[in-house]
Design an enzyme around this catalytic site. Structure first.
Site, mmCIF file in Angstrom:
data_model
loop_
_atom_site.group_PDB
_atom_site.id
_atom_site.type_symbol
_atom_site.label_atom_id
_atom_site.label_comp_id
_atom_site.label_asym_id
_atom_site.label_seq_id
_atom_site.Cartn_x
_atom_site.Cartn_y
_atom_site.Cartn_z
ATOM 1 N N ASP A 120 14.403 23.156 4.733
ATOM 2 C CA ASP A 120 15.482 23.032 3.756
ATOM 3 C C ASP A 120 16.629 23.973 4.159
ATOM 4 O O ASP A 120 17.010 24.017 5.320
ATOM 5 C CB ASP A 120 14.924 23.291 2.339
ATOM 6 C CG ASP A 120 15.900 22.964 1.224
ATOM 7 O OD1 ASP A 120 15.998 21.784 0.859
ATOM 8 O OD2 ASP A 120 16.576 23.887 0.742
ATOM 9 N N TRP A 121 17.206 24.738 3.206
ATOM 10 C CA TRP A 121 18.287 25.672 3.545
ATOM 11 C C TRP A 121 17.834 26.715 4.563
ATOM 12 O O TRP A 121 18.658 27.341 5.232
ATOM 13 C CB TRP A 121 18.791 26.374 2.277
ATOM 14 C CG TRP A 121 20.125 25.895 1.802
ATOM 15 C CD1 TRP A 121 20.371 25.095 0.714
ATOM 16 C CD2 TRP A 121 21.412 26.180 2.366
ATOM 17 N NE1 TRP A 121 21.711 24.869 0.572
ATOM 18 C CE2 TRP A 121 22.382 25.524 1.575
ATOM 19 C CE3 TRP A 121 21.841 26.913 3.472
ATOM 20 C CZ2 TRP A 121 23.749 25.580 1.841
ATOM 21 C CZ3 TRP A 121 23.206 26.979 3.746
ATOM 22 C CH2 TRP A 121 24.141 26.318 2.935
ATOM 23 N N TRP A 159 21.736 15.334 -6.328
ATOM 24 C CA TRP A 159 21.157 16.663 -6.537
ATOM 25 C C TRP A 159 22.269 17.702 -6.743
ATOM 26 O O TRP A 159 22.190 18.549 -7.635
ATOM 27 C CB TRP A 159 20.280 17.017 -5.358
ATOM 28 C CG TRP A 159 20.010 18.468 -5.120
ATOM 29 C CD1 TRP A 159 20.295 19.186 -3.988
ATOM 30 C CD2 TRP A 159 19.354 19.398 -6.001
ATOM 31 N NE1 TRP A 159 19.887 20.485 -4.128
ATOM 32 C CE2 TRP A 159 19.306 20.650 -5.353
ATOM 33 C CE3 TRP A 159 18.837 19.291 -7.290
ATOM 34 C CZ2 TRP A 159 18.751 21.783 -5.936
ATOM 35 C CZ3 TRP A 159 18.269 20.438 -7.878
ATOM 36 C CH2 TRP A 159 18.222 21.653 -7.203
ATOM 37 N N ASP A 245 9.622 12.451 2.153
ATOM 38 C CA ASP A 245 10.775 13.260 1.754
ATOM 39 C C ASP A 245 12.035 12.398 1.750
ATOM 40 O O ASP A 245 12.542 12.033 2.806
ATOM 41 C CB ASP A 245 10.955 14.441 2.706
ATOM 42 C CG ASP A 245 12.074 15.387 2.269
ATOM 43 O OD1 ASP A 245 12.727 15.096 1.245
ATOM 44 O OD2 ASP A 245 12.281 16.404 2.947
ATOM 45 N N HIS A 275 9.086 16.781 0.069
ATOM 46 C CA HIS A 275 10.105 17.700 0.591
ATOM 47 C C HIS A 275 9.535 19.093 0.865
ATOM 48 O O HIS A 275 9.724 19.647 1.940
ATOM 49 C CB HIS A 275 11.269 17.785 -0.389
ATOM 50 C CG HIS A 275 12.364 18.703 0.064
ATOM 51 N ND1 HIS A 275 13.078 18.479 1.223
ATOM 52 C CD2 HIS A 275 12.852 19.860 -0.460
ATOM 53 C CE1 HIS A 275 13.973 19.452 1.385
ATOM 54 N NE2 HIS A 275 13.849 20.296 0.377
#
Length: 294
Positions: A120-121, A159, A245, A275
């Site tokens: 992710d980030w 999101w 995901d 995810h």
């Protein structure tokens, strides 16, 4: 340093399921920054970068197997997350600031030949740290992430809109909605633990708005530079994406990294995971790291 900082009370981190790691802290510009540091100091380090809106708790299932194999596992909490201090001004947060603060935390830990694990980030932050500190990095493990350079999906925009409208972000609910397995209530509560107030969630609420949604947006140029460095990466790289995901769909999202990084081998498919694949299949991810990168 910002004037208003929230510090989550320590008692909120007591008796979290599967998480009995002692906290480690370092002061950076007046902020108390937290990191997990488990395993032998002489072991090869594995540095794990979390995403949004999670914290080091996300990696708990991977710590045990990696430490048992002789590794030192380090997992920092970004400012605004986990046990790290939380500036309450959303405008304080930026991609560059997250990278700088996390880099300063890691600078004091004598990391050499590190395996960098991102999701992710954590991809945008951790891969940038890896290329900017390439002399300290020996391998990459890339899970369910991307480098954000101005083009985003409809799913991401939904999101982003949700986060923009809901500053009191329901963190545990968000994590639960992005896993393939049904999380027990106490695990959902552990993801909520760092964030007891609206003010404590400023960093989590702001993260989606830091994703560049135009090519000239802040951060896009820096992430393109990371991709450029990765196109010349000559150390081992594992790419493993999960099969459920919608944000970073298999195989397309992972194939971007397989095509970009010269040393990336065939993408590994992590089945039965969404995810937050560390939550769904953390032990399997630890196995893949040990098999491919050690």
């Amino acid at each position: 340093m910002t004037d208003e900082v929230f510090r989550t009370p320590d008692e909120r981190f007591e008796n979290l399921p599967g998480y009995d790691f002692a906290p480690n802290y370092v002061d950076v510009d007046g902020l108390r920054m937290h990191y997990v540091d488990e395993g032998p100091r002489g072991g090869r380090p594995i540095v794990c970068f979390h995403g949004e809106p999670s914290w080091a708790y996300l990696y708990r299932k991977m710590v045990g197997p990696l430490v048992e194999a002789g590794h030192r596992v380090v997992a920092p909490d970004y400012a605004g997350f986990g046990r790290s201090d939380k500036p309450t001004d959303r405008g304080w947060y930026s991609y560059d600031r997250h990278v700088e603060l996390t880099s300063r935390v890691l600078a004091g830990l004598d990391l050499r030949d590190a395996i960098v694990v991102v999701q992710d980030w954590g991809g945008a932050i951790g891969l940038r740290w890896a290329v900017e500190n390439a002399d300290r990095v020996g391998a990459l493990a890339i899970f369910n992430t991307g480098l954000f350079t101005g083009r985003v999906s409809k799913g991401f925009m939904a999101w982003r809109d949700f986060a923009e409208r809901n500053p009191d972000l329901p963190v545990g609910f968000v994590i639960q909605g992005a896993t393939a397995t049904e999380l027990p209530d106490d695990v959902v509560a552990a993801y909520d633990a760092p964030f007891p107030t609206v003010e404590s969630k400023a960093g989590a609420a702001q993260f989606p708005l830091l994703v560049p949604i135009a090519e000239e947006a802040p951060g896009a140029k820096e992430m393109r530079a990371v991709a450029d460095e990765l196109s010349r990466w000559q150390k081992p790289a594992l790419v493993a994406f999960s099969d459920q995901d919608p944000i970073f769909p298999y195989p397309k999202a992972g194939q971007v990294f397989c095509d970009l990084i010269p040393t990336a081998t065939e993408q590994v498919k992590i089945e039965g995971a969404a995810h937050f694949l560390q939550e769904d299949r953390g032990e399997r991810l630890a196995e893949e790291i040990l098999k491919h990168l050690t």
